[in-house]
Motif scaffolding. Structure first.
Motif, PDB file in Angstrom:
ATOM      1  N   LEU A   1      13.034   5.286 -23.490  1.00 17.70           N
ATOM      2  CA  LEU A   1      12.209   4.082 -23.500  1.00 17.70           C
ATOM      3  C   LEU A   1      11.921   3.568 -24.908  1.00 17.70           C
ATOM      4  CD1 LEU A   1      10.761   2.170 -21.562  1.00 17.70           C
ATOM      5  CD2 LEU A   1       8.804   3.691 -21.632  1.00 17.70           C
ATOM      6  N   VAL A   2      12.191   4.390 -25.913  1.00 19.52           N
ATOM      7  CA  VAL A   2      11.826   4.052 -27.285  1.00 19.52           C
ATOM      8  C   VAL A   2      13.066   3.830 -28.145  1.00 19.52           C
ATOM      9  CG1 VAL A   2      10.596   4.849 -29.339  1.00 19.52           C
ATOM     10  CG2 VAL A   2       9.760   5.470 -27.083  1.00 19.52           C
ATOM     11  N   ARG A   3      12.977   2.810 -28.975  1.00 23.31           N
ATOM     12  CA  ARG A   3      14.022   2.536 -29.971  1.00 23.31           C
ATOM     13  C   ARG A   3      13.707   3.403 -31.193  1.00 23.31           C
ATOM     14  NH1 ARG A   3      16.926  -2.054 -29.304  1.00 23.31           N
ATOM     15  NH2 ARG A   3      16.936  -2.495 -31.514  1.00 23.31           N
ATOM     16  N   THR A   4      14.213   4.619 -31.168  1.00 20.83           N
ATOM     17  CA  THR A   4      13.826   5.623 -32.163  1.00 20.83           C
ATOM     18  C   THR A   4      14.353   5.340 -33.569  1.00 20.83           C
ATOM     19  OG1 THR A   4      15.700   7.025 -31.519  1.00 20.83           O
ATOM     20  CG2 THR A   4      13.570   7.455 -30.446  1.00 20.83           C
ATOM     21  N   LYS A   5      15.252   4.408 -33.716  1.00 18.57           N
ATOM     22  CA  LYS A   5      15.769   4.078 -35.052  1.00 18.57           C
ATOM     23  C   LYS A   5      14.947   3.010 -35.759  1.00 18.57           C
ATOM     24  CE  LYS A   5      20.355   5.631 -33.947  1.00 18.57           C
ATOM     25  NZ  LYS A   5      21.715   5.307 -33.620  1.00 18.57           N
ATOM     26  N   GLU A   6      13.988   2.430 -35.040  1.00 20.34           N
ATOM     27  CA  GLU A   6      13.130   1.396 -35.636  1.00 20.34           C
ATOM     28  C   GLU A   6      12.153   2.017 -36.635  1.00 20.34           C
ATOM     29  OE1 GLU A   6      13.326  -1.885 -35.261  1.00 20.34           O
ATOM     30  OE2 GLU A   6      14.949  -1.759 -33.797  1.00 20.34           O
ATOM     31  N   ALA A   7      11.869   1.288 -37.709  1.00 23.65           N
ATOM     32  CA  ALA A   7      10.969   1.777 -38.757  1.00 23.65           C
ATOM     33  C   ALA A   7       9.580   2.097 -38.222  1.00 23.65           C
ATOM     34  CB  ALA A   7      10.876   0.748 -39.885  1.00 23.65           C
ATOM     35  N   GLU A   8       9.088   1.273 -37.291  1.00 26.28           N
ATOM     36  CA  GLU A   8       7.749   1.518 -36.734  1.00 26.28           C
ATOM     37  C   GLU A   8       7.679   2.871 -36.031  1.00 26.28           C
ATOM     38  OE1 GLU A   8       9.463  -1.330 -36.210  1.00 26.28           O
ATOM     39  OE2 GLU A   8       8.094  -3.051 -36.162  1.00 26.28           O
ATOM     40  N   TRP A   9       8.732   3.221 -35.301  1.00 22.34           N
ATOM     41  CA  TRP A   9       8.759   4.510 -34.613  1.00 22.34           C
ATOM     42  C   TRP A   9       8.832   5.647 -35.624  1.00 22.34           C
ATOM     43  CZ3 TRP A   9       7.524   6.806 -30.318  1.00 22.34           C
ATOM     44  CH2 TRP A   9       7.982   8.091 -30.085  1.00 22.34           C
ATOM     45  N   LYS A  10       9.715   5.525 -36.581  1.00 24.61           N
ATOM     46  CA  LYS A  10       9.869   6.583 -37.591  1.00 24.61           C
ATOM     47  C   LYS A  10       8.569   6.819 -38.343  1.00 24.61           C
ATOM     48  CE  LYS A  10      14.811   6.065 -38.258  1.00 24.61           C
ATOM     49  NZ  LYS A  10      15.879   5.719 -39.189  1.00 24.61           N
ATOM     50  N   ALA A  11       7.849   5.749 -38.639  1.00 27.08           N
ATOM     51  CA  ALA A  11       6.588   5.875 -39.373  1.00 27.08           C
ATOM     52  C   ALA A  11       5.538   6.645 -38.575  1.00 27.08           C
ATOM     53  CB  ALA A  11       6.052   4.499 -39.750  1.00 27.08           C
ATOM     54  N   LEU A  12       5.640   6.618 -37.267  1.00 30.46           N
ATOM     55  CA  LEU A  12       4.672   7.313 -36.424  1.00 30.46           C
ATOM     56  C   LEU A  12       4.912   8.813 -36.376  1.00 30.46           C
ATOM     57  CD1 LEU A  12       4.618   4.844 -33.409  1.00 30.46           C
ATOM     58  CD2 LEU A  12       2.844   5.128 -35.152  1.00 30.46           C
TER      59      LEU A  12
END
Length: 115
Positions: free
Chosen positions: A58-69
């Motif tokens: 469900l998550v776009r794990t390559k996005e910067a917002e996800w990585k920052a979390l």
């Protein structure tokens, strides 16, 4: 025929392809632009329950917002929190018939709901 809700981002080519596939088959599609009208917590929990393939999809794990979390994509609570704060990181498109939900990666995967 069942009505399908498509969680859609019109700027995404895969999302546009999924919508076209459904329309070509005469499916009644309710388009929900999830960036304009984000899902709330209850809707996300229900979606996860119907989702085929696991919450991590469900998550776009390559996005910067996800990585920052620095969150765990296999943890539904962390995924829900992340998506509530950052709807942009939700994978798309998602087709949902109310019983099952399928991520259209590739877009043809959504056709499983028509079988």
């Amino acid at each position: 025929m069942t009505r399908i809700t498509l969680l859609h981002n019109p700027r995404c080519s895969k999302s546009r392809q999924a919508l076209a596939l459904l329309e070509e088959r005469g499916v009644e599609v309710a388009v929900r632009r999830y960036l304009d009208e984000p899902l709330d917590e209850a809707e996300l929990r229900a979606l996860i329950d119907r989702l085929e393939g696991g919450v991590e999809r469900l998550v776009r794990t390559k996005e910067a917002e996800w990585k920052a979390l620095a969150a765990d994509a296999s943890d539904p609570e962390q995924v829900i929190g992340a998506l509530l704060a950052h709807p942009r990181i939700m994978e798309r498109p998602i087709a949902d018939d109310g019983q099952r939900a399928v991520i259209g990666r590739p877009p043809e995967d959504i056709l499983a709901l028509l079988a």
